[in-house]
Write an enzyme that holds these catalytic residues in place. Structure first.
Site, PDB file in Angstrom:
ATOM      1  N   ARG A   1       0.841  -1.181   0.000  1.00 33.87           N
ATOM      2  CA  ARG A   1       0.000   0.000   0.000  1.00 33.87           C
ATOM      3  C   ARG A   1       0.883   1.240   0.000  1.00 33.87           C
ATOM      4  O   ARG A   1       1.984   1.205   0.540  1.00 33.87           O
ATOM      5  CB  ARG A   1      -0.912   0.018   1.212  1.00 33.87           C
ATOM      6  N   THR A   2       0.389   2.290  -0.605  1.00 37.08           N
ATOM      7  CA  THR A   2       1.121   3.545  -0.543  1.00 37.08           C
ATOM      8  C   THR A   2       0.770   4.190   0.781  1.00 37.08           C
ATOM      9  O   THR A   2      -0.369   4.557   1.019  1.00 37.08           O
ATOM     10  CB  THR A   2       0.659   4.492  -1.665  1.00 37.08           C
ATOM     11  N   LEU A   3       1.737   4.320   1.655  1.00 37.43           N
ATOM     12  CA  LEU A   3       1.480   4.966   2.931  1.00 37.43           C
ATOM     13  C   LEU A   3       1.700   6.465   2.832  1.00 37.43           C
ATOM     14  O   LEU A   3       0.990   7.233   3.442  1.00 37.43           O
ATOM     15  CB  LEU A   3       2.408   4.391   4.006  1.00 37.43           C
TER      16      LEU A   3
END
Lengths: 235, 245
Positions: free
Chosen positions: B22-24
């Protein structure tokens, strides 16, 4: 989105500050950007502040902390000058800054560069980073933009420059830092201090040299389109 | 066995972090895009900066791209996610062309597709970290819309992303009107971009303006704007108050 400003963030001077000695005095330089989060609260700030007639300080970090420290030191130096009967030395000014920075280290977030000229030691530069260390150096750099200048100074700095060489060097350095540090920008201000007195200079960005991938500024795209020959636009 | 140190709070509704990516947070980001409708179509402006945190790392990033025959996409936010979106759209247009039925996807359809993509990613807690501006003209009808990383979407006569919302849109609300000429549209966009250059830390002085009309899309060569610093108050800001800024 994260990228938007936090309007209630404290005013911080992202900053690039520089102080160099030359063969007759010192040159102090700084950018002029003060930011609140990602918003540029002041694009023409003056980060080089007077402490006495012959000693100035470059401020970085928290705008509030650096202002209050320099205000206190100006006040103490004023009293000291009266008692001493002559101008304060740059060493005394630097040590007063150090005392405040060191003894309040848990609460303050400000890095300062003190530069001045006095008849005993001539031109001197003192760096007082976070924590309150005092270090006398032939040149000092500070602020977030200074990260981009260590290599430049390592390669290009030399002792015993003339006044004009030193000033051009400082302007070039601040301009290079502005090109890469988002927290630095605006105009380049310099202050030259020597036996003759103090000179303030002002260099707006459009008067500075262009660096890699930077282009000559235009009034408008319309001028570009009207001036060039067929096919000015391409897909 | 799972050796990865994952940052999960105790009261957690998320499954094992290592199962998916996931793109944090974004890494290389573009700042504002500003666009407006004018007489013949859409004008859009964006600078060419790719920032890496507070470093202005890349200075020749093209953040506006043509999509199919009728649309223009501008993006702010994570550049790698923008590049991924361009791949999705490339596939979409390709499939559309494969039908070979004389029909082609217009800006309204592309905007709708993007909205679905962004919203669905948001629902999986793995957003594409972008704010998009989609403009175009099809059969004489002008279209200008925007989609955010959480799927908020709408259309308007002028739109902007990021800082542009705070600094450019108020200017556009005052000065935009129907049937702007190309020259007036460009001047208005440049006014907005200049303010952004003064006041947005991540803006750089190198921009492009793109235009899309019924005939097609063109994008200007990169250029820089002149800036004004010659106020007397700028030369002597602390005249009345030594020690201030």
């Amino acid at each position: 989105m994260d990228l938007e400003m936090n309007l209630n963030a404290s005013h911080s001077m992202g900053t690039t500050i520089i102080g160099v000695t030359y063969n007759g005095g010192v040159v102090l330089g700084a950018d002029s950007r003060t930011s609140t989060g990602m918003y540029v609260a002041n694009r023409a700030s003056d980060k080089i502040t007077q402490l006495t007639d012959n000693v100035y300080v470059c401020r970085s970090g928290s705008a509030a902390d650096s202002q209050i420290v320099s205000d206190y030191v100006r006040y103490f130096l004023h009293q000291h000058t009266i008692q001493l009967g002559q101008s304060a030395t740059s060493k005394v000014a630097a040590n007063l800054i150090r005392l405040l920075s060191y003894n309040n280290k848990n609460m303050l977030e400000t890095g300062l560069i003190v530069g001045g000229w006095d008849k005993y030691e001539g031109g001197k530069i003192y760096a007082i980073p976070l924590g309150g260390t005092l270090i006398e150096q032939p040149f000092a750099i500070g602020g977030s933009g200074s990260s981009y200048l260590y290599g430049f100074f390592d390669q290009a700095w030399k002792e015993g420059m003339t006044k004009d060489e030193a000033e051009q060097f400082v302007v070039k350095a601040v301009s290079l830092a502005i090109a890469r540090d988002g927290a630095s920008g605006g105009v380049v201000r310099t202050v030259i201090i020597n036996s003759e007195g103090v000179t303030r200079n002002f260099y707006p960005s459009d008067k500075l040299q262009l660096w890699h991938e930077e282009l000559e500024p235009q009034n408008s795209l319309l001028d570009l389109l009207n001036s060039s020959s067929p096919e000015p636009m391409n897909i | 066995m799972n050796f990865t140190a994952s940052k999960q709070p105790e009261n957690c509704l998320l499954g094992p972090e290592s199962d998916s990516q996931r793109t944090l947070y974004p890494y290389v980001t573009g700042t504002s895009v500003v666009a407006l409708k004018y007489k013949d179509g859409i004008l859009m402006a964006a600078d060419m900066g790719g920032s890496y945190g507070s470093t202005l790392r890349y200075k020749s990033v093209e953040r506006m791209k043509p999509i199919g025959k009728h649309s223009l996409l501008g993006a702010s936010g994570e550049i790698s996610d923008f590049q991924e979106i361009l791949k999705y759209l490339d596939e979409l247009i390709l499939y559309d062309n494969m039908w070979d039925d004389g029909n082609s996807l217009g800006p309204k359809e592309v905007h709708n597709y993007l909205t679905r993509v962004m919203y669905n990613r948001r629902n999986k807690f793995n957003p594409l970290w972008n704010s998009l501006v989609l403009g175009g003209v099809k059969k004489g009808e002008k279209y200008l819309g925007t989609v955010s990383m959480i799927g908020v979407n709408f259309e308007d006569n002028h739109v902007a992303t990021g800082f542009g919302n705070h600094l450019a849109r108020p200017i556009l609300r005052q000065e935009w009107h129907e049937n702007l000429s190309f020259e007036d549209g460009v001047k208005l966009l440049e006014k907005c971009m200049r303010v952004l250059l003064y006041r947005d830390r991540s803006a750089i002085n190198k921009l492009q303006i793109a235009k899309i009309t019924e005939e097609g899309m063109t994008i200007s060569p990169p250029y820089s704007l002149k800036t004004y610093w010659e106020f007397s108050a700028f030369e002597n800001p602390t005249q009345g108050a030594v020690g201030s800024w």
